[in-house]
Write an enzyme that holds these catalytic residues in place. Structure first.
Site, PDB file in Angstrom:
ATOM      1  N   HIS A  31      17.970  30.403  47.491  1.00 48.06           N
ATOM      2  CA  HIS A  31      17.889  29.258  46.594  1.00 48.06           C
ATOM      3  C   HIS A  31      17.235  29.657  45.266  1.00 48.06           C
ATOM      4  O   HIS A  31      16.039  29.962  45.223  1.00 48.06           O
ATOM      5  CB  HIS A  31      17.052  28.163  47.283  1.00 48.06           C
ATOM      6  CG  HIS A  31      16.928  26.899  46.519  1.00 48.06           C
ATOM      7  ND1 HIS A  31      15.731  26.474  45.977  1.00 48.06           N
ATOM      8  CD2 HIS A  31      17.840  25.950  46.213  1.00 48.06           C
ATOM      9  CE1 HIS A  31      15.907  25.311  45.383  1.00 48.06           C
ATOM     10  NE2 HIS A  31      17.179  24.971  45.507  1.00 48.06           N
ATOM     11  N   HIS A  73      18.061  25.733  36.301  1.00 46.90           N
ATOM     12  CA  HIS A  73      18.118  24.536  37.137  1.00 46.90           C
ATOM     13  C   HIS A  73      18.333  23.280  36.313  1.00 46.90           C
ATOM     14  O   HIS A  73      18.968  22.327  36.766  1.00 46.90           O
ATOM     15  CB  HIS A  73      16.829  24.405  37.952  1.00 46.90           C
ATOM     16  CG  HIS A  73      16.843  23.244  38.890  1.00 46.90           C
ATOM     17  ND1 HIS A  73      16.211  22.059  38.611  1.00 46.90           N
ATOM     18  CD2 HIS A  73      17.440  23.081  40.091  1.00 46.90           C
ATOM     19  CE1 HIS A  73      16.409  21.217  39.625  1.00 46.90           C
ATOM     20  NE2 HIS A  73      17.142  21.808  40.527  1.00 46.90           N
TER      21      HIS A  73
HETATM   22  O1  G3P Z   1      21.968  23.089  45.613  1.00 49.46           O
HETATM   23  C1  G3P Z   1      21.216  22.829  46.742  1.00 49.46           C
HETATM   24  C2  G3P Z   1      19.897  22.484  46.259  1.00 49.46           C
HETATM   25  O2  G3P Z   1      19.553  23.536  45.400  1.00 49.46           O
HETATM   26  C3  G3P Z   1      19.942  21.209  45.509  1.00 49.46           C
HETATM   27  O3  G3P Z   1      18.782  20.985  44.882  1.00 49.46           O
HETATM   28  O4  G3P Z   1      17.679  20.548  42.799  1.00 49.46           O
HETATM   29  O5  G3P Z   1      17.276  22.705  43.943  1.00 49.46           O
HETATM   30  O6  G3P Z   1      19.416  22.288  42.791  1.00 49.46           O
HETATM   31  P1  G3P Z   1      18.285  21.675  43.525  1.00 49.46           P
HETATM   32 CA    CA Z   2      20.912  24.020  43.443  1.00 47.06          CA
END
Ligand code: G3P
Ligand code: CA
Length: 349
Positions: A31, A73
């Site tokens: 992530h 992000h």
């Molecule tokens: O894309 C999955 C997860 O990353 C969604 O949350 O806000 O971290 O992009 P975010």
């Molecule tokens: Ca994401």
């Protein structure tokens, strides 16, 4: 042409990942890279994720003024770069409405790639992730193409394929300001050899219309993200009252299955917590999604105690619980932890 030369010529035409073994399942999705240990969305965070055994890298994508896909992000970049301390860009600070919310700061779509490359990245959570913050100032914002090149390089060096799991951020907004993302994303992935349902890539979005648009222009696997509350922003714009909760019902999942291959739910949609932070009973989302033919990749798993359920001893135990519920992969800031959790289950008799 001699046989040896012919083989080399044909190999050059194939995508870098052709013929490579499939990733183990459930998959470990890094992530924002190994973002618990390096500033998120940097080549350093992605490289560490590959070294830790991640099966997929997750870049969130936004656009530059000159139409380049880059990994951030948010399109507002003051929390993850040094832009606020750059006098040459002071006049670019502004307030905009992004997905219905007022946001003040510096926005990627107001900068060319060359300008953005002069910035240096910072740790988002320096108080919590002090080691990662020691890397502040060392790295630049990567483009999607640089990430694809990194994946190619590492595969050549190690023989192991690491997949890509890009997320389109604010797709309606970018289309509305004349910087649509979908065509550029699909074209770049196709150019790098990603084609068809078995390619090591999943394209994800919290919006619905842009996934449907992507379905028209690519065969690559798509994933519908689902949040614990609210509704897709494009539904809001279109006056469609359906919420993420509606999409998570068996009827909603059947609709998703007409254009996507999986869902990426907030982990609370699978294992909700009570007001004291303890796990409640699991929902039926994993079985319902599987019944609709959809893979399930929940987010986001983090090692730090503050993110763990009150009744869970550590991050390995949290991930193991989800794996035992049958999820097909996990998004984590700490890929090594998820690899450990997966290995610990596979060793059980
Ligand atoms: O894309 C999955 C997860 O990353 C969604 O949350 O806000 O971290 O992009 P975010
Ligand atoms: Ca994401």
């Amino acid at each position: 042409m001699r046989t040896g030369l012919l083989v080399l010529f044909l190999a050059a035409l194939l995508p870098a990942h052709a013929g490579a073994p499939e990733a183990p399942t459930p998959i470990v999705i890094a992530h924002r890279g190994a973002s618990g240990l390096r500033p998120e969305h940097t080549l350093a965070a992605y490289e560490l994720a590959i070294a830790q055994g991640a099966d997929y890298l997750e870049p969130d994508l936004v656009m530059t003024r000159d139409g380049v896909l880059i990994a951030r992000h948010e399109n507002e970049i003051s929390t993850t770069t040094d832009v606020a301390s750059r006098p040459e860009f002071a006049a670019r600070r502004t307030t905009k409405t992004i997905d219905g919310k007022k946001v003040t700061g510096w926005f990627t779509e107001d900068f060319t790639l060359a300008e953005l490359k002069t910035l240096r990245v910072r740790e988002r959570l320096p108080q919590l992730r002090r080691d990662s913050a020691t890397y502040d100032g060392q790295f630049t914002i990567p483009t999607l193409e640089e990430i694809l090149q990194l994946l190619r390089r590492r595969q050549k060096e190690t023989g192991r394929v690491t997949g890509l799991y890009p997320e389109t951020k604010h797709p309606s907004y970018f289309r509305q300001i004349g910087l649509p993302m979908e065509e550029k994303l699909a074209a770049l992935l196709h150019r790098y050899g990603y084609r068809g349902r078995n390619a090591p890539v999943f394209i994800q979005s919290f919006e619905v219309a842009n996934l449907k648009r992507l379905r028209q222009i690519t065969d690559l696997p798509l994933v519908q993200l689902l949040d614990e509350r609210g509704q897709p922003y494009d539904f809001q714009v279109a006056g469609d009252s359906r919420t993420y909760a509606d999409l998570a019902t068996p009827q909603g999942l059947a609709q998703i299955a007409t254009y996507a291959q999986g869902i990426g739910p907030a982990k609370g949609l699978i294992l909700p917590r009570d007001p004291t932070g303890r796990w409640k009973a699991p929902t039926t989302l994993v079985t319902d999604a599987h019944a609709a033919g959809l893979k399930v990749h929940p987010w986001t798993f983090r090692d730090e105690k503050m993110f763990l359920p009150a009744d869970c001893p550590d991050a390995v135990a949290e991930i193991r619980r989800f794996l035992q519920l049958g999820v097909d992969g996990v998004f984590t800031d700490f890929p090594a932890t998820a690899v450990r959790a997966r290995n610990s289950l596979q060793k059980m008799p």
